[in-house]
Design a protein around this motif. Sequence first.
Motif, PDB file in Angstrom:
ATOM      1  N   VAL A   1       0.856  -1.190   0.000  1.00  0.00           N
ATOM      2  CA  VAL A   1       0.000   0.000   0.000  1.00  0.00           C
ATOM      3  C   VAL A   1       0.887   1.233   0.000  1.00  0.00           C
ATOM      4  N   GLU A   2       0.775   2.027  -1.046  1.00  0.00           N
ATOM      5  CA  GLU A   2       1.646   3.206  -1.197  1.00  0.00           C
ATOM      6  C   GLU A   2       0.790   4.432  -1.521  1.00  0.00           C
ATOM      7  N   MET A   3       1.113   5.519  -0.847  1.00  0.00           N
ATOM      8  CA  MET A   3       0.296   6.721  -0.978  1.00  0.00           C
ATOM      9  C   MET A   3       0.748   7.602  -2.143  1.00  0.00           C
TER      10      MET A   3
ATOM     11  N   THR B   1       8.449   2.162   8.098  1.00  0.00           N
ATOM     12  CA  THR B   1       7.245   2.971   8.303  1.00  0.00           C
ATOM     13  C   THR B   1       7.483   4.478   8.173  1.00  0.00           C
ATOM     14  N   PRO B   2       6.645   5.158   7.362  1.00  0.00           N
ATOM     15  CA  PRO B   2       6.717   6.622   7.359  1.00  0.00           C
ATOM     16  C   PRO B   2       6.367   7.115   8.764  1.00  0.00           C
ATOM     17  N   TYR B   3       7.253   7.948   9.349  1.00  0.00           N
ATOM     18  CA  TYR B   3       7.130   8.219  10.784  1.00  0.00           C
ATOM     19  C   TYR B   3       5.799   8.870  11.172  1.00  0.00           C
TER      20      TYR B   3
ATOM     21  N   GLY C   1      -2.922   4.449  -2.075  1.00  0.00           N
ATOM     22  CA  GLY C   1      -3.754   5.111  -1.059  1.00  0.00           C
ATOM     23  C   GLY C   1      -3.084   5.151   0.296  1.00  0.00           C
ATOM     24  N   ASP C   2      -3.811   5.751   1.233  1.00  0.00           N
ATOM     25  CA  ASP C   2      -3.330   5.881   2.603  1.00  0.00           C
ATOM     26  C   ASP C   2      -3.668   4.590   3.347  1.00  0.00           C
ATOM     27  N   VAL C   3      -2.659   3.926   3.853  1.00  0.00           N
ATOM     28  CA  VAL C   3      -2.881   2.617   4.489  1.00  0.00           C
ATOM     29  C   VAL C   3      -3.832   2.719   5.680  1.00  0.00           C
TER      30      VAL C   3
HETATM   31  N1  SAM Z   1       9.993   0.910   1.805  1.00  0.00           N
HETATM   32  C1  SAM Z   1      10.883   1.909   1.238  1.00  0.00           C
HETATM   33  C2  SAM Z   1      12.295   1.694   1.749  1.00  0.00           C
HETATM   34  O1  SAM Z   1      12.437   1.031   2.780  1.00  0.00           O
HETATM   35  O2  SAM Z   1      13.229   2.163   1.135  1.00  0.00           O
HETATM   36  C3  SAM Z   1      10.396   3.336   1.513  1.00  0.00           C
HETATM   37  C4  SAM Z   1      10.186   3.699   2.965  1.00  0.00           C
HETATM   38  S1  SAM Z   1       9.776   5.388   3.247  1.00  0.00           S
HETATM   39  C5  SAM Z   1      10.345   5.568   4.932  1.00  0.00           C
HETATM   40  C6  SAM Z   1       8.025   5.426   3.515  1.00  0.00           C
HETATM   41  C7  SAM Z   1       7.128   5.211   2.289  1.00  0.00           C
HETATM   42  O3  SAM Z   1       5.748   5.237   2.727  1.00  0.00           O
HETATM   43  C8  SAM Z   1       7.236   6.277   1.222  1.00  0.00           C
HETATM   44  O4  SAM Z   1       7.319   5.655  -0.023  1.00  0.00           O
HETATM   45  C9  SAM Z   1       5.913   7.079   1.331  1.00  0.00           C
HETATM   46  O5  SAM Z   1       5.483   7.617   0.098  1.00  0.00           O
HETATM   47  C10 SAM Z   1       4.956   6.024   1.845  1.00  0.00           C
HETATM   48  N2  SAM Z   1       3.829   6.554   2.650  1.00  0.00           N
HETATM   49  C11 SAM Z   1       3.800   7.668   3.419  1.00  0.00           C
HETATM   50  N3  SAM Z   1       2.612   7.785   4.069  1.00  0.00           N
HETATM   51  C12 SAM Z   1       1.871   6.713   3.681  1.00  0.00           C
HETATM   52  C13 SAM Z   1       0.540   6.266   3.995  1.00  0.00           C
HETATM   53  N4  SAM Z   1      -0.240   6.952   4.843  1.00  0.00           N
HETATM   54  N5  SAM Z   1       0.091   5.129   3.411  1.00  0.00           N
HETATM   55  C14 SAM Z   1       0.873   4.414   2.565  1.00  0.00           C
HETATM   56  N6  SAM Z   1       2.137   4.786   2.239  1.00  0.00           N
HETATM   57  C15 SAM Z   1       2.635   5.919   2.781  1.00  0.00           C
END
Ligand code: SAM
Length: 346
Positions: free
Chosen positions: A56-58, A101-103, A84-86
């Motif tokens: 799931v990717e936003m 995880t995106p922080y 979308g937003d997970v």
């Molecule tokens: N998995 C990759 C890596 O390890 O190199 C990327 C990690 S990066 C820290 C976080 C990813 O989550 C980004 O690609 C961002 O676009 C995506 N993202 C951010 N918020 C999100 C959400 N609410 N739902 C889904 N994906 C999201």
Amino acid sequence: KFSKDFGQHILKNPGIAEAIVNKAYLKPTDTVLEVGPGTGNLTVKILEQAKKVIAVEMDPRMAAETTKRVQGKPEQKRLEVLLGDVIKTELPSFDVCISNTPYQISSPLVFKLLSLPNPPRTCVLMFQREFALRLTARPDDPLYCRLSVNAQFWARITHILKVGRNNFRPPPQVDSSVVRIEPKLGSERPNISFEEWDGMLRICFNRRNKTLRASWLGNKPVLQLLERNYRLWCATNDIPVDDEQIMVDNDDETWEVVGDEVVSAPPAMDIDEEDDALPSFFQPETQVEKTKSHKSFAKVYLLVKEKVRRVLEDVTDLADKRSGKCDENDFLRLLQAFNAEGIHFS
Ligand code: SAM
């Protein structure tokens, strides 16, 4: 190129990507949920070991990057990318969750995973270091919070790897940690509602460093909320709200309620002067209405307040304890005592 809003810090060290995937102990039959695949570094490694990946990717640009990684290859059929937003996405069932995880979504993601009706077998997730420490914090630790209690009540948490900020591009401000979350399943899973438990914890931790007495009895909006929940609970269970006799001494004011009669109450006028014992939404129009609804509102409100006092002081003896010092057994005792009084949180 990378978006700060989306928390995009790409893991550039393949050794760490490998370690994360290995720590999930995947089975060839597993369906894996990956949150935020970004450019697909983890995704391709997961696909080597699992049957299927749902990513799931936003960010549409990133979703396209991930898709490109497997285009024309046999793995393509085993990867499903959901844009979308997970947090807002209704998730199909899966066995394991893996995520760098995106922080911004750390907390809602953990809550979502823990409260799923069919939680995954295991989750291997990278978080900012402090967030990881909050997950494992114990009572008395300054980082101990509602998240710690929930995580440890519903799952087993293990800290597995420290990851320095320079392993990412661009490097984030702080270091990270990889954590394993294994939700308790089957007979191990507590036989209570997640919403009830978490609803109660929200109130306990609204004033983390104050006593539970202050969090509950010294907090008018909390008592108002409980009053509404109590009325609703009584209505759905066909319980008349009027059949209890209560007597509440409010320092200088005495309330006495017998059956559906308020035998004695402070004058209705008091409510215009920020009366602490009355809900603030109560604004009657005429003097007659005023006295009538004043009494009816006051009665249930005071009944609930007295129930809360009884639970904290008489039943659990936790009134003088601070949430930051309570362990999961204290909270469990508290929830059972509230429920026994008909007080619910969801
Ligand atoms: N998995 C990759 C890596 O390890 O190199 C990327 C990690 S990066 C820290 C976080 C990813 O989550 C980004 O690609 C961002 O676009 C995506 N993202 C951010 N918020 C999100 C959400 N609410 N739902 C889904 N994906 C999201």
